[in-house]
Design an enzyme around this catalytic site. Structure first.
Site, PDB file in Angstrom:
ATOM      1  N   HIS A  32      -1.340   1.609   6.795  1.00  0.00           N
ATOM      2  CA  HIS A  32      -1.791   2.820   7.498  1.00  0.00           C
ATOM      3  C   HIS A  32      -2.841   2.462   8.540  1.00  0.00           C
ATOM      4  CE1 HIS A  32      -5.436   2.349   5.168  1.00  0.00           C
ATOM      5  NE2 HIS A  32      -4.635   2.030   4.161  1.00  0.00           N
TER       6      HIS A  32
ATOM      7  N   HIS B 181      -7.991   5.199   6.851  1.00  0.00           N
ATOM      8  CA  HIS B 181      -9.223   4.649   6.278  1.00  0.00           C
ATOM      9  C   HIS B 181      -9.192   3.142   6.452  1.00  0.00           C
ATOM     10  CE1 HIS B 181      -6.349   4.293   2.949  1.00  0.00           C
ATOM     11  NE2 HIS B 181      -7.085   3.302   2.487  1.00  0.00           N
TER      12      HIS B 181
ATOM     13  N   ASP C 172       0.873  -1.172   0.000  1.00  0.00           N
ATOM     14  CA  ASP C 172       0.000   0.000   0.000  1.00  0.00           C
ATOM     15  C   ASP C 172       0.911   1.223   0.000  1.00  0.00           C
ATOM     16  OD1 ASP C 172      -2.341   1.444   0.005  1.00  0.00           O
ATOM     17  OD2 ASP C 172      -3.120   0.624   1.866  1.00  0.00           O
TER      18      ASP C 172
ATOM     19  N   GLU D 172      -0.121   4.700   1.711  1.00  0.00           N
ATOM     20  CA  GLU D 172      -0.359   5.781   2.679  1.00  0.00           C
ATOM     21  C   GLU D 172       0.696   5.806   3.782  1.00  0.00           C
ATOM     22  OE1 GLU D 172      -2.635   3.747   1.503  1.00  0.00           O
ATOM     23  OE2 GLU D 172      -4.349   4.922   0.776  1.00  0.00           O
TER      24      GLU D 172
ATOM     25  N   GLU E 200      -6.842  -2.293   8.151  1.00  0.00           N
ATOM     26  CA  GLU E 200      -6.559  -3.231   7.057  1.00  0.00           C
ATOM     27  C   GLU E 200      -5.610  -4.345   7.487  1.00  0.00           C
ATOM     28  OE1 GLU E 200      -5.543  -0.740   3.680  1.00  0.00           O
ATOM     29  OE2 GLU E 200      -7.500   0.218   3.743  1.00  0.00           O
TER      30      GLU E 200
ATOM     31  N   HIS F  98      -2.945  -0.635  -3.839  1.00  0.00           N
ATOM     32  CA  HIS F  98      -3.525   0.690  -3.598  1.00  0.00           C
ATOM     33  C   HIS F  98      -4.314   1.197  -4.801  1.00  0.00           C
ATOM     34  CE1 HIS F  98      -3.890   4.862  -2.341  1.00  0.00           C
ATOM     35  NE2 HIS F  98      -3.404   5.210  -3.516  1.00  0.00           N
TER      36      HIS F  98
HETATM   37 ZN   LIG Z   1      -3.976   2.647  -0.056  1.00  0.00          ZN
END
Ligand SMILES: [Zn+2]
Length: 272
Positions: free
Chosen positions: A104, A116, A8, A10, A135, A60
């Protein structure tokens, strides 16, 4: 030794705004370059530890963030949208370890850059067996199902905390400190890559062999608006437990992830 990387962005050092990680926006080139730098550090660490195969899943947004020519040529790259297994596409029981790079904090965490949980415009909170998770917690379900230990997580301090709470003994590369959702203090890219490479290598020493964890899981998802919960009830086994909340019980982590992803895909049509 085979290593799976879910990448990912972030949580990558230097990233602090959506514009750096959104295809088409002005700063996107900066975000891609920072992302591939950290992914390559993890790949290098894996090969330094003796890996024979490394597979990277670009996880992502549209999932074509990692420029193929810039990814370490020893690794295989999974890219593109849509994937049946989304952030875990490509994983199976042939892998010996998994890394979550650039991860993140969950939506709702107070100090988590670009926080998120999958879809920031649909999901208010996700819980597994009563515990709010991000996540890491959700994706861990799939790794556990295949008996693949998650050995390394990289990101900010909130990501590090979720990883340590959920995965005892996990190696963590904390590459930045979030102040809130849109600001963070980062290590320099070169320093971040150095600690990621080292943590990746160290994590693979004395590789654990975890037992398969095919346990039943209860998942609860609270959406931003009630209509999303209403629509989710169309999926068999999913029950309304509040105006904006649904819950379901799955026989194992893979089934839980698939049902969660189905709800995610379904409610996308209601995102404004
Ligand atoms: Zn992401």
């Amino acid at each position: 030794m085979d290593v799976f990387i879910s990448a990912d962005v972030e949580g990558v050092a230097g990233i602090a705004s959506w514009s750096q990680i959104t295809p088409g926006s002005d700063d996107y080139a900066v975000g891609r370059s920072l992302m591939v730098g950290e992914v390559n550090a993890a790949i290098e660490g894996a090969f330094d530890a003796g890996a024979d195969r490394v597979v990277v899943n670009d996880s992502h947004s549209r999932m074509t963030n990692l420029p193929p020519e810039q990814v370490d040529a020893r690794a295989r790259l999974i890219s593109g949208h849509y994937k049946p297994m989304y952030m875990l596409q490509g994983i199976d029981d042939s892998f010996d370890a998994a890394f979550f790079i650039g991860y993140h904090g969950a939506i709702g965490e107070p100090e988590a850059i670009l926080s998120h949980t999958y879809n920031p415009r649909a999901i208010w909170e996700a819980k597994i067996d009563g515990r709010a998770v991000g996540e890491i917690g959700i994706n861990l379900l799939v790794c556990e199902y295949f008996g693949v230990p998650v050995l390394l997580v990289t990101g900010d301090q909130t990501t590090a905390l979720e990883a340590r709470e959920l995965i005892p003994g996990i190696h963590v590369a904390e590459v930045k400190r979030s102040f809130g959702r849109y600001s963070a203090e980062s290590l320099s890219p070169s320093e971040a890559r150095k600690i990621i490479r080292r943590a990746a290598e160290e994590s693979l020493q004395g590789l654990p062999k975890p037992p398969l964890l095919r346990r039943a899981v209860t998942m609860e998802v609270t959406f931003l608006v009630a209509d999303m919960a209403s629509m989710s009830e169309w999926v068999r086994g999913v029950e309304r437990s509040g105006p904006r909340t649904v819950s379901f019980r799955a026989a194992d982590g893979l089934e839980a992830y698939q049902t969660f992803y189905a709800l995610l895909t379904l409610t996308r049509s209601l995102v404004e």
